[in-house]
Design an enzyme around this catalytic site. Structure first.
Site, PDB file in Angstrom:
ATOM      1  N   HIS A 212      30.345  30.562  16.367  1.00 33.23           N
ATOM      2  CA  HIS A 212      30.733  29.209  16.734  1.00 33.23           C
ATOM      3  C   HIS A 212      29.884  28.675  17.887  1.00 33.23           C
ATOM      4  O   HIS A 212      29.512  27.508  17.900  1.00 33.23           O
ATOM      5  CB  HIS A 212      32.216  29.237  17.122  1.00 33.23           C
ATOM      6  CG  HIS A 212      32.815  27.892  17.265  1.00 33.23           C
ATOM      7  ND1 HIS A 212      33.359  27.214  16.205  1.00 33.23           N
ATOM      8  CD2 HIS A 212      32.963  27.095  18.339  1.00 33.23           C
ATOM      9  CE1 HIS A 212      33.808  26.057  16.631  1.00 33.23           C
ATOM     10  NE2 HIS A 212      33.584  25.958  17.921  1.00 33.23           N
TER      11      HIS A 212
ATOM     12  N   HIS B 224      37.812  21.761  12.630  1.00 29.92           N
ATOM     13  CA  HIS B 224      38.920  22.541  13.189  1.00 29.92           C
ATOM     14  C   HIS B 224      39.685  23.170  12.028  1.00 29.92           C
ATOM     15  O   HIS B 224      40.892  23.004  11.891  1.00 29.92           O
ATOM     16  CB  HIS B 224      39.828  21.672  14.067  1.00 29.92           C
ATOM     17  CG  HIS B 224      40.140  22.322  15.375  1.00 29.92           C
ATOM     18  ND1 HIS B 224      41.305  22.149  16.047  1.00 29.92           N
ATOM     19  CD2 HIS B 224      39.409  23.175  16.133  1.00 29.92           C
ATOM     20  CE1 HIS B 224      41.281  22.859  17.159  1.00 29.92           C
ATOM     21  NE2 HIS B 224      40.140  23.484  17.237  1.00 29.92           N
TER      22      HIS B 224
END
Ligand SMILES: Nc1ncnc2c1ncn2[C@@H]1O[C@H](COP(=O)(O)OP(=O)(O)O)[C@@H](O)[C@H]1O
Ligand SMILES: [Mg+2]
Lengths: 728, 81, 227, 81
Positions: free
Chosen positions: A48, A94
């Site tokens: 990430h 998300h």
């Protein structure tokens, strides 16, 4: 350094680090890390934060144009939109948190992307949301849709930023792994952009916003790991969003940005305080000393490890000019937000943390960033799809249209966007329901057009074409309202990159996107990568969601898809070859997903689009819709339903003509008096243009098919989603 | 029989509502207020008269619907127990 | 005419009404921070829409206890015009300047949509620019807009001509109530008709680019009455 | 000392949340469910150690902020009382 027990191989694995990566850590430090340091490395080197699988390929995307003020690398992309203004925007995923806790996952997704944008000095003026759910029949889907939509709305509505558009897809490939991609667009003065590079040895490092709790510790590593049955165990990593505090934070930050106190500023997103401080230090080529005990804490007894890795929401980190602390604090006091000086900028090049004076971590900044792993993962090119087998129409075209418009793929998304405040800020000119939303640039007669698009089924069949198509469709949707497309942001959602086939999809999509960006002069200025979107080895469809913005220089001259007049002629722009491979028609009526996706001819795309935009800018055309999912007949029906004016259409009987998804096409509705001039111009420019119908009446009529009343068509088009959501 | 279900955030989960209430109480001049938490109280009328069975049923309701066990705890109180 | 907009933490339509009012007035509008205890002389006080205090606990509850509200109540008692829009309406109810309460929408979802309302009393400083019975198209955007009053209060409102607007269909007759409000109520006056609270957002229908200008009449009415 | 305030709608006030919960429970297959009401539970930590004074203070908080007595009732419970 505090004495701590040695790091075990199990701890290394738990932190998602490979043996080789751990070796690099040992080399960087010249000793064993302690647990806090291991945690810091692990989040910094997570997929990430480090983009270790995608970096190599992302670098190939075109990111420059004369109007680009800041491309990828900062919190968001910045483009010059004229008149001394800049648009700042980005899209972010998300996905994993939203699957676990749809309301809070989606809400905090919106909160995070808002912070990325106002960090750079922009007032957020619009939100978008691109959502992908599992099959409607899947037991979890309804609950996920309800929670995600309520969460997106709950956060965006409360902070007072209009949510003006987005997309919703359903496909069984997302059953175990939904996608929640949120985008924010903000507006700033072009000469007042704020960046994140820390500077000024000795300058105070300041923490503002909410207190730090134990939320989301290891959230960033979770977003980089596959789902399995142990997912339940990871549950406490979900955070609760506080949009009220975010609203105060926006106002307080913008107020402080009006002074000259800020040297650098960075929001705390994934990997919280760690990632924000390291990035600020690295960008500025400086060191940073933090006093961890000074960090405002919500809970007692938090360890340095927890403080550094917490993903509590609604927090920011800033470097201030010395002496400005009191004035800055006064602003945050007024908004009743926490404010604390938590450290200093140093010239050591090291990232050092102290707890009550004792050093608890000490890591050189550069290697922490530069030595982060970068993988050129093996990949295989997706094999070309087999040619489309013969297609015979299963029913007459009007019957087909009715089924398609009232199904999960093409039904109205009103149930979704009516839960979003789309007109707060009083500058929304075109609400959801059109090709691109339009938001006025406050206090002017100019506007920004915004859209998000991606057709994952095309990307699955042919990643290269699919990647190009996603960019082209964004460009086309902006063009269809009359806007001049400027730049895009992307959110690359894929499965496990350690699988060569998945990696091949990622590579193919990026290559296709890059080609389209170059051909359309449409650079990528920000983006986000979300990998490991799979459950039990079932990967999602490759989904490179693209968000784009364009500018309208005169809001009086924009187009909308709703028919406005009777007795207009409908002109089809672009060539119709009748491409049926990978269409909604095949998928929904014949349960087939074969053939190649429609080819994107970028030069043609640009040529046709420039022609249409010219007509809108000249004030000749005010009613326009691009052709995408479902093809010509669906687009025409959408125009009729939106304007509540009927249509009489004529053309060949071939299903490819009415339902093919050939690219680079638009429908225009123009008064009869202007038709000849438009057709002549088209001929001169060698843009295919033909009349296919005229407006009027209360029905949709096609050749010799039985006409359908618009009100009936609309009722079933509007009903599918609310009916689905209200049944259990 | 009446059942009362109290649903509250797990410790460690941020409670924005409670936080804002605490702030406002302080702004209003109330002193000596520590943490404030806001939860839900759900009251149900049940046909079931056996307390054991009722508790089982309400527990199932909590797990399935009333509480979001990702972030919330629940506690059950029964009348006549 | 002087107009003041109160800004609460979490107000988010404060600028919107400021711009719309300034356009109607042709002059500036004062912004007043909720933490102030005093306010300059003013002819109109507006409580704007938004999510003050996040709508936590109850919509408008915490704002109604803001320092400035003491002054707002005092001015209202002196007869100064007070307009509460959406969250501002909720605050007026919580502050006791209007009767009743606003509950969660009957459909339980946030609803953002253009709706029709009928002008039920055009004989007031808020509505003089409209015809009696005129249908207006104005957006609503709220989560807690279901107006509730006990039967006595409702009867009082009805008998006193204090219902300002009702939700209605496009022909003005059939009901098209977006939130389940009792008696289709979209806005009410106090007994002297110096205070108006309503859920729809006139400031979002005040400019041709909004797609309609039906909200402008409300602001223009105030300007002509108070100038 | 800890105080718990239970805020619930007065009878006659519609409770869409409670109604929806009741409906969903039925749809989920739970039988014998009568009325369902949803209220709030606010928990406060107080510095005050005198129960009488604490109750007075919490009552004032309820009247001033925690409950809207037009539509809601409240009940106060104190620890150690
Ligand atoms: N999740 C969503 N949130 C807000 N608006 C949405 C959402 N999904 C779809 N819409 C809106 O519905 C309309 C139709 O969407 P779509 O079919 O994806 O448009 P297009 O084919 O022109 O890209 C668009 O105006 C879009 O913005
Ligand atoms: Mg479109």
């Amino acid at each position: 350094m505090r004495n701590e027990p040695n790091i075990t191989p199990a701890q290394v694995a738990e932190h998602g680090l490979s043996e080789a990566e751990y070796q690099t850590i040992l080399n960087v430090l010249g000793r064993e890390p302690n647990l806090t340091e291991l945690g810091i490395f692990s989040v910094m080197w997570s997929e990430h934060c480090s983009y270790k699988s995608s970096k190599f390929w992302l670098k190939t995307l075109p990111t420059e144009a004369p109007w680009v003020i800041c491309g990828p690398g900062e919190n968001a992309g910045v483009v010059d939109i004229g008149d001394g203004k800049a648009a700042i925007f980005k899209m972010e995923s998300h996905n994993h948190p939203s699957f676990i806790e749809p309301y809070q996952g989606a809400a905090t997704g919106v909160g995070g992307i808002l912070r990325d944008v106002f960090t750079m000095g922009a007032r957020p003026i619009a939100n978008m949301n691109a959502l992908r759910f599992g099959a409607p029949e899947d037991a979890k889907t309804r609950h996920l849709v309800a929670g995600v939509v309520a969460g997106v709305g709950g956060y965006g509505n409360c902070v007072g930023v209009p949510t003006v558009g987005g997309e919703v897809n359903f496909d069984a490939a997302y059953n175990g792994n939904i996608l929640v991609n949120a985008m924010t667009v903000g507006l700033a003065d072009a000469d007042k952009i704020f960046y994140s590079a820390a500077a000024g040895i000795g300058n105070p490092v300041v923490y503002v916003g909410s207190k730090t709790g134990r939320d989301g510790i290891h959230g960033a590593t979770m977003a980089s790991a596959e789902f399995d049955d142990a997912t339940e165990e990871k549950r406490p990593t979900v955070q609760v969003g506080d949009p009220f505090t975010e609203k105060l934070l926006i106002e307080a930050c913008l107020e402080l940005m009006g002074t000259d106190a800020i040297v650098a500023i960075q929001d705390m997103g994934a990997a919280g305080l760690t990632c924000s401080s390291v990035e600020m230090a690295d960008k500025g080529g400086v060191g940073l000393d933090l006093d961890i005990d000074k960090v405002p804490q919500r809970e007692t007894g938090m360890t340095p490890y927890e403080v550094m890795l917490s993903e509590s929401q609604e927090r920011m980190l800033m470097v201030l000019r010395p002496g400005s602390e009191d004035a800055a604090k006064a602003i945050f006091d007024k908004w009743q937000l926490d404010f604390a000086v938590v450290g200093r900028v140093t010239d050591t090049g090291r990232f050092i943390g102290r707890n009550n004076g004792a050093v608890v971590f000490d890591i050189p900044v550069r290697p922490l960033v530069d030595e982060s792993p970068e993988y050129e993962r093996p990949w295989v090119k997706t094999s070309a799809p087999a040619p489309l087998a013969a297609v015979t129409a299963p029913m007459d075209h009007m019957a087909a249209l009715q089924i398609m418009l009232a199904g999960p793929d093409l039904s109205s998304r009103r149930w979704v966007w009516e839960q979003y405040d789309n007109s707060v800020m009083a500058d929304t000119v075109r609400k959801p329901g059109g090709d691109a939303a339009i938001v006025r640039i406050h206090g002017s007669n100019r506007g920004l057009a915004i859209t998000t698009d991606c057709t994952p089924r095309y990307c699955l069949a042919d990643p290269h074409q699919g990647g190009a198509q996603a960019v082209a469709e964004v460009w086309r949707n902006l063009t269809a309202v009359g806007a001049r497309p400027l730049a895009i942001t992307d959110c690359l959602n894929f499965g496990n990159p350690e699988r060569p086939e998945t990696m091949g999809q990622l590579v193919g999509c990026i290559q296709g996107m890059g080609e389209a960006c170059i051909a359309l002069d449409f650079p990528v200025v920000s983006g986000n990568v979300s990998l490991y979107n799979e459950t039990h080895g079932q990967a999602i469809l490759p989904t490179p969601a693209i968000g784009g913005i364009g500018v309208l220089d005169d809001l009086e001259k924009h187009a909308d898809l709703a028919l406005r007049r009777t007795d207009d002629q409908i002109i089809l722009i672009g060539e119709t070859k009748g491409h049926l491979g990978q269409t909604i028609y095949l998928r929904q009526l014949l349960q087939r997903q074969d053939g190649p996706p429609p080819p994107v001819e970028l030069a043609v795309e640009r040529h046709n689009g420039d022609f249409v935009r010219g007509l809108i800018a000249a004030g000749t055309v005010d009613t326009c819709h691009d052709l995408s999912d479902g093809g010509l007949l669906v687009a025409a029906a959408e125009m009729a339903m939106a304007g509540d004016i009927g249509l009489d259409l004529n053309g060949p009987d071939d299903p490819g003509f009415w339902f093919g998804e050939d690219q680079g096409r638009y429908l225009l509705s123009v008064p009869a008096t202007l038709v000849d001039a438009i057709l002549q111009q088209a001929e001169k420019r060698q843009v295919p243009a033909q009349i296919i119908g005229r407006t009027g009446g209360e029905t949709l009529t096609l050749n010799t098919c039985e006409p359908i009343s618009l009100s009936r068509l609309r009722r079933s088009h509007e009903a599918w989603l609310p009916d689905y959501m209200n049944s259990n | 029989m009446k059942a009362r279900v109290h649903v509250s955030y797990k410790t460690g989960v941020l409670d924005p509502q409670g936080k804002a209430i605490g702030l406002t109480l302080k702004n209003l001049g109330f002193a000596g207020i520590g943490e404030v938490r806001q939860g839900k109280l759900i009251e149900l009328e049940l046909a079931e008269s056996d307390a054991n069975k009722a508790r089982k049923a309400v527990e199932a309701m909590c797990e399935k619907l009333l509480a979001n066990t990702v972030i919330e705890n629940y506690a059950i109180e029964l009348d006549n127990e | 005419m002087k107009a003041s907009v109160i800004v609460f933490p979490g107000s988010n339509c404060d600028r919107d009404i400021q711009v719309a009012l300034a356009n109607s007035m042709g002059g500036p509008v004062e912004m007043v921070w909720h933490g102030q205890t005093e306010m300059a002389q003013t002819d109109l006080i507006v409580l704007p829409g938004g999510f003050s205090y996040g709508d936590y606990l109850r919509c408008g509850a915490m704002s109604a206890r803001s320092p400035i509200m003491r002054e707002v109540v005092a001015r209202a008692q002196q007869g100064v015009a007070v307009l509460g829009i959406c969250n501002g309406f909720q605050i007026l109810l919580e502050a006791g300047l209007l009767p009743g309460a606003l509950l969660l929408n009957a459909g339980r979802n946030f609803v953002c949509r253009d709706i029709n309302i009928r002008v039920e009393n055009s004989q007031t400083q808020f509505t003089s620019r409209y015809e009696q019975g005129q249908i207006l198209r104005i957006p609503v955007a709220h989560h807690d807009g279901q107006y509730f009053a006990d039967p006595d209060t409702l009867a009082e409102l009805q008998a006193g001509d204090r219902i300002a607007f009702r939700y209605c269909g496009s022909a003005g007759d059939e009901s098209a109530n977006p939130n389940g409000s009792i008696d289709d109520i979209a806005g009410i006056f106090n007994d002297r008709r110096t205070v108006l609270g309503l859920m729809p957002h006139p400031e979002r229908a005040a400019d041709p680019l909004h797609g309609g200008t039906d909200g402008r009449g409300l602001l223009d009415s105030l300007v002509s009455a108070l100038s």
